[in-house]
Design a protein around this motif. Structure first.
Motif, short mmCIF file in Angstrom:
data_model
loop_
_atom_site.label_atom_id
_atom_site.label_comp_id
_atom_site.label_asym_id
_atom_site.label_seq_id
_atom_site.Cartn_x
_atom_site.Cartn_y
_atom_site.Cartn_z
N MET A 1 43.88 35.29 3.49
CA MET A 1 43.56 33.93 3.04
C MET A 1 44.85 33.21 2.68
N ALA A 2 45.09 32.04 3.32
CA ALA A 2 46.28 31.26 3.02
C ALA A 2 45.96 30.25 1.92
N ILE A 3 46.90 30.07 1.02
CA ILE A 3 46.72 29.16 -0.10
C ILE A 3 47.47 27.87 0.20
N GLY A 4 46.81 26.72 -0.03
CA GLY A 4 47.44 25.43 0.21
C GLY A 4 48.41 25.06 -0.90
N ASP A 5 48.75 23.81 -0.96
CA ASP A 5 49.69 23.29 -1.95
C ASP A 5 49.09 23.43 -3.34
N VAL A 6 49.68 24.31 -4.18
CA VAL A 6 49.10 24.58 -5.51
C VAL A 6 49.31 23.43 -6.48
N LYS A 7 49.99 22.37 -6.05
CA LYS A 7 50.11 21.19 -6.90
C LYS A 7 48.89 20.28 -6.74
N THR A 8 48.01 20.62 -5.81
CA THR A 8 46.78 19.86 -5.60
C THR A 8 45.58 20.64 -6.14
N ALA A 9 44.48 19.92 -6.35
CA ALA A 9 43.26 20.55 -6.85
C ALA A 9 42.73 21.58 -5.86
N GLN A 10 42.82 21.26 -4.55
CA GLN A 10 42.33 22.19 -3.53
C GLN A 10 43.19 23.45 -3.50
N GLY A 11 44.52 23.28 -3.63
CA GLY A 11 45.41 24.43 -3.63
C GLY A 11 45.14 25.34 -4.81
N LEU A 12 44.90 24.77 -5.99
CA LEU A 12 44.59 25.58 -7.17
C LEU A 12 43.25 26.30 -7.00
N SER A 13 42.30 25.62 -6.35
CA SER A 13 41.01 26.25 -6.10
C SER A 13 41.18 27.44 -5.15
N ASP A 14 42.03 27.26 -4.11
CA ASP A 14 42.33 28.37 -3.19
C ASP A 14 42.97 29.53 -3.94
N LEU A 15 43.89 29.21 -4.85
CA LEU A 15 44.58 30.24 -5.63
C LEU A 15 43.59 31.00 -6.50
N ASN A 16 42.65 30.29 -7.11
CA ASN A 16 41.64 30.91 -7.97
C ASN A 16 40.77 31.89 -7.16
N LYS A 17 40.38 31.48 -5.94
CA LYS A 17 39.57 32.36 -5.09
C LYS A 17 40.38 33.58 -4.65
N TYR A 24 47.67 40.36 -8.80
CA TYR A 24 48.93 39.72 -8.41
C TYR A 24 48.81 39.20 -6.98
N LEU A 25 49.75 38.37 -6.57
CA LEU A 25 49.70 37.74 -5.25
C LEU A 25 50.10 38.69 -4.13
N VAL A 35 56.41 34.81 -8.96
CA VAL A 35 57.36 33.89 -9.60
C VAL A 35 57.39 32.56 -8.85
N GLN A 36 57.41 32.63 -7.51
CA GLN A 36 57.48 31.43 -6.68
C GLN A 36 56.28 30.52 -6.94
N VAL A 37 55.07 31.09 -6.89
CA VAL A 37 53.87 30.29 -7.07
C VAL A 37 53.73 29.84 -8.53
N SER A 75 54.55 35.91 0.05
CA SER A 75 53.84 34.77 -0.53
C SER A 75 52.63 34.41 0.32
N PRO A 76 51.47 34.17 -0.34
CA PRO A 76 50.27 33.78 0.40
C PRO A 76 50.17 32.28 0.64
N LEU A 77 51.18 31.51 0.24
CA LEU A 77 51.14 30.07 0.46
C LEU A 77 51.08 29.77 1.95
N ALA A 78 50.33 28.75 2.33
CA ALA A 78 50.12 28.43 3.74
C ALA A 78 51.43 28.18 4.47
N ALA A 79 52.39 27.58 3.78
CA ALA A 79 53.67 27.28 4.42
C ALA A 79 54.65 28.42 4.29
#
Length: 222
Positions: A1-17, A24-25, A35-37, A75-79
């Motif tokens: 599962m890729a996580i979007g931009d955690v500065k957005t509400a959708q990204g934080l929701s992805d992080l929570n899931k 840990y990530l 640390v990065q996220v 890192s699981p971030l989408a980018a």
């Protein structure tokens, strides 16, 4: 599962899931991916995102020096998706400025000797004042019930009521073991000098109406 931009509400929701069944990530111990996220999130998530909030508070409990020593992680971030490297130790300019042996001619006079002794003492005092890193361990516990009729939600609730200085509970999940029985698998982080693993398992086994046994599934120094 890729996580979007955690500065957005959708990204934080992805992080929570993503953290619903993870402590840990990347893996079972904190890494530079956390640390990065953590730095990108910037502040504690809302209470409506309990898994992200639990993770954020856990990472925040470590000092910057401890985080810097963590290993690389993916890192699981989408980018992202590439291993993140541990930051190099910060250069201690004060140490470089200390001339342990002074300077001067081969025949050292009394003044040069005095200066050298003062610098040696200042250097020793400075080193003595540096805080020591707190030794911590990440533990994965298997808590087994008596049978398939055991209320597993109540069991987990009771386990999490155990509070000890230096103990932080993490993510958990139910794992099938056969015949309809599931065990509770739960993560925790302890400060080695404050929490005894034997005492912790004994406290869990005191809930004898629910708990048949407790095993350590994984134990990692942080």
């Amino acid at each position: 599962m890729a996580i979007g931009d955690v500065k957005t509400a959708q990204g934080l929701s992805d992080l929570n899931k993503y953290l619903a069944e993870r402590s840990y990530l990347s893996g079972f111990v904190p890494s530079q991916a956390d640390v990065q996220v953590f730095e990108q999130v910037g502040k504690a998530p809302a209470a409506s995102l309990p898994h992200a909030l639990r993770w954020y508070n856990q990472i925040a409990s470590y000092t910057p020096a401890e985080r810097k020593a963590w290993p690389t992680g993916v890192s699981p971030l989408a980018a992202g998706g590439k291993p993140t490297a541990a930051a190099p130790p910060a250069k201690d300019d004060d140490d470089d400025d200390v001339d342990l042996f002074g300077s001067g001619d081969e025949e050292e006079d009394a003044e040069a000797a005095r200066i050298r002794e003062e610098r040696l003492k200042a250097y020793s005092d400075k080193k003595a004042k540096k805080p020591a890193l707190i030794a911590k361990s990440s533990i994965l516990l298997d808590v087994k019930p008596w049978d398939d009729e055991t209320d597993m939600k109540e069991m987990e609730k009771l386990v999490r009521t155990i509070e000890m200085d230096g103990l932080l509970w993490g993510a958990s999940k139910l794992v099938p073991v056969g015949y309809g029985i599931k065990k509770l698998q739960i993560m925790c982080v302890i400060e080695d000098d404050k929490v005894s693993v034997d005492l912790l398992t004994e406290k869990i086994q005191e809930f004898e109406d629910f708990v048949q046994s407790v095993d350590i599934a994984a134990f990692n120094k942080i």
